[in-house]
Design a protein around this motif. Structure first.
Motif, short mmCIF file in Angstrom:
data_model
loop_
_atom_site.label_atom_id
_atom_site.label_comp_id
_atom_site.label_asym_id
_atom_site.label_seq_id
_atom_site.Cartn_x
_atom_site.Cartn_y
_atom_site.Cartn_z
N ILE A 157 0.84 -1.21 0.00
CA ILE A 157 0.00 0.00 0.00
C ILE A 157 0.87 1.25 0.00
N LYS A 158 1.92 1.24 0.80
CA LYS A 158 2.84 2.38 0.88
C LYS A 158 3.49 2.64 -0.49
N LYS A 159 3.89 1.57 -1.18
CA LYS A 159 4.51 1.70 -2.50
C LYS A 159 3.50 2.21 -3.51
N LYS A 160 2.25 1.74 -3.42
CA LYS A 160 1.19 2.19 -4.33
C LYS A 160 0.96 3.70 -4.17
N GLU A 161 0.91 4.16 -2.92
CA GLU A 161 0.72 5.59 -2.66
C GLU A 161 1.91 6.39 -3.14
N GLU A 162 3.09 5.85 -2.98
CA GLU A 162 4.31 6.51 -3.42
C GLU A 162 4.34 6.68 -4.94
N LEU A 163 3.84 5.68 -5.66
CA LEU A 163 3.82 5.74 -7.12
C LEU A 163 2.76 6.70 -7.65
N GLY A 164 1.70 6.91 -6.86
CA GLY A 164 0.64 7.81 -7.29
C GLY A 164 -0.09 7.29 -8.50
N LYS A 165 -0.43 8.18 -9.40
CA LYS A 165 -1.16 7.80 -10.62
C LYS A 165 -0.16 7.42 -11.69
N GLU A 166 0.10 6.14 -11.78
CA GLU A 166 0.99 5.62 -12.82
C GLU A 166 0.20 5.56 -14.13
N ALA A 167 0.91 5.51 -15.25
CA ALA A 167 0.28 5.49 -16.57
C ALA A 167 -0.81 4.41 -16.67
N SER A 168 -0.53 3.24 -16.16
CA SER A 168 -1.54 2.18 -16.19
C SER A 168 -1.46 1.37 -14.91
N VAL A 169 -2.55 0.69 -14.60
CA VAL A 169 -2.59 -0.16 -13.42
C VAL A 169 -1.56 -1.28 -13.56
N TRP A 170 -1.42 -1.80 -14.76
CA TRP A 170 -0.46 -2.88 -15.01
C TRP A 170 0.97 -2.43 -14.70
N ALA A 171 1.34 -1.25 -15.18
CA ALA A 171 2.70 -0.74 -14.94
C ALA A 171 2.94 -0.51 -13.44
N ARG A 172 1.94 0.04 -12.76
CA ARG A 172 2.07 0.27 -11.32
C ARG A 172 2.22 -1.06 -10.58
N ASN A 173 1.41 -2.04 -10.94
CA ASN A 173 1.48 -3.34 -10.29
C ASN A 173 2.83 -4.01 -10.52
N GLN A 174 3.39 -3.86 -11.70
CA GLN A 174 4.70 -4.44 -11.98
C GLN A 174 5.77 -3.83 -11.08
N LYS A 175 5.69 -2.52 -10.87
CA LYS A 175 6.65 -1.86 -9.99
C LYS A 175 6.49 -2.32 -8.54
N ILE A 176 5.25 -2.51 -8.13
CA ILE A 176 4.99 -3.00 -6.77
C ILE A 176 5.52 -4.42 -6.61
N TYR A 177 5.26 -5.29 -7.61
CA TYR A 177 5.77 -6.66 -7.58
C TYR A 177 7.30 -6.66 -7.46
N ARG A 178 7.96 -5.89 -8.31
CA ARG A 178 9.43 -5.84 -8.29
C ARG A 178 9.95 -5.37 -6.94
N TYR A 179 9.31 -4.34 -6.40
CA TYR A 179 9.72 -3.80 -5.11
C TYR A 179 9.61 -4.85 -4.01
N LEU A 180 8.48 -5.55 -3.97
CA LEU A 180 8.27 -6.56 -2.92
C LEU A 180 9.17 -7.77 -3.10
N LEU A 181 9.42 -8.17 -4.34
CA LEU A 181 10.34 -9.28 -4.60
C LEU A 181 11.76 -8.90 -4.17
N GLN A 182 12.15 -7.66 -4.44
CA GLN A 182 13.47 -7.18 -4.06
C GLN A 182 13.64 -7.17 -2.54
N ARG A 183 12.55 -6.96 -1.82
CA ARG A 183 12.59 -6.98 -0.35
C ARG A 183 12.57 -8.39 0.21
N GLY A 184 12.43 -9.39 -0.67
CA GLY A 184 12.56 -10.77 -0.22
C GLY A 184 11.27 -11.50 0.05
N PHE A 185 10.15 -10.96 -0.40
CA PHE A 185 8.88 -11.64 -0.19
C PHE A 185 8.63 -12.64 -1.32
#
Length: 151
Positions: free
Chosen positions: A109-137
């Motif tokens: 949720i914090k990352k989603k708020e940080e990204l704000g209005k991304e061009a598309s939901v898909w692009a925003r979700n990809q960034k969230i996935y990458r962020y969480l994977l990088q954190r080891g989840f």
């Protein structure tokens, strides 16, 4: 020399939990070699200054609660410190599953708020996935919480 090295390494171990590889590296820096090094390691274990399972539990709990790392990143870091698989598995049991999922959801949720209005939901979700994977989840746990943040 052995007594001064032993005193220094006891202080080093008493300051915070240490793994065997960190202590061994520190002893090498203090010019302890061969049988002297092994005798000091044995003495530290016998005296309770050095306990790999206790270290793994403290490391795991701290990295999860303070740095909000996922299990995969914690496992990778503990393996890099040459902690045994048995101790790693015991340490991972310290992480409460509900707390783990709440932390993951909070980070997403914090990352989603940080990204704000991304061009598309898909692009925003990809960034969230990458962020969480990088954190080891884990991928499957991330997949479970993603629908909750897209509502």
């Amino acid at each position: 020399m052995t007594e001064s090295v032993l005193k220094a390494i006891r202080h080093y171990c008493a300051y915070q939990e240490r793994c065997h590889s960190d202590v061994r590296h520190r002893l090498l820096e203090l010019n302890a070699r061969g049988t002297e090094l092994e005798e000091i390691m044995a003495a530290l274990i016998a005296e309770g200054f050095l306990n790999e399972e206790r270290f793994a539990k403290a490391y795991c709990g701290g990295k999860f609660r303070i740095k909000q790392w996922g299990r995969k990143k914690i496992i990778r870091e503990l393996k890099q410190k040459q902690v045994s698989d048995y101790c790693i598995q015991k340490a991972l049991k310290e992480i409460d599953e509900d707390e783990y999922r709440k932390t993951l959801l909070h980070l997403a949720i914090k990352k989603k708020e940080e990204l704000g209005k991304e061009a598309s939901v898909w692009a925003r979700n990809q960034k969230i996935y990458r962020y969480l994977l990088q954190r080891g989840f884990e991928w499957d746990v991330i997949n479970e919480i993603m629908p909750q943040i897209n509502d």
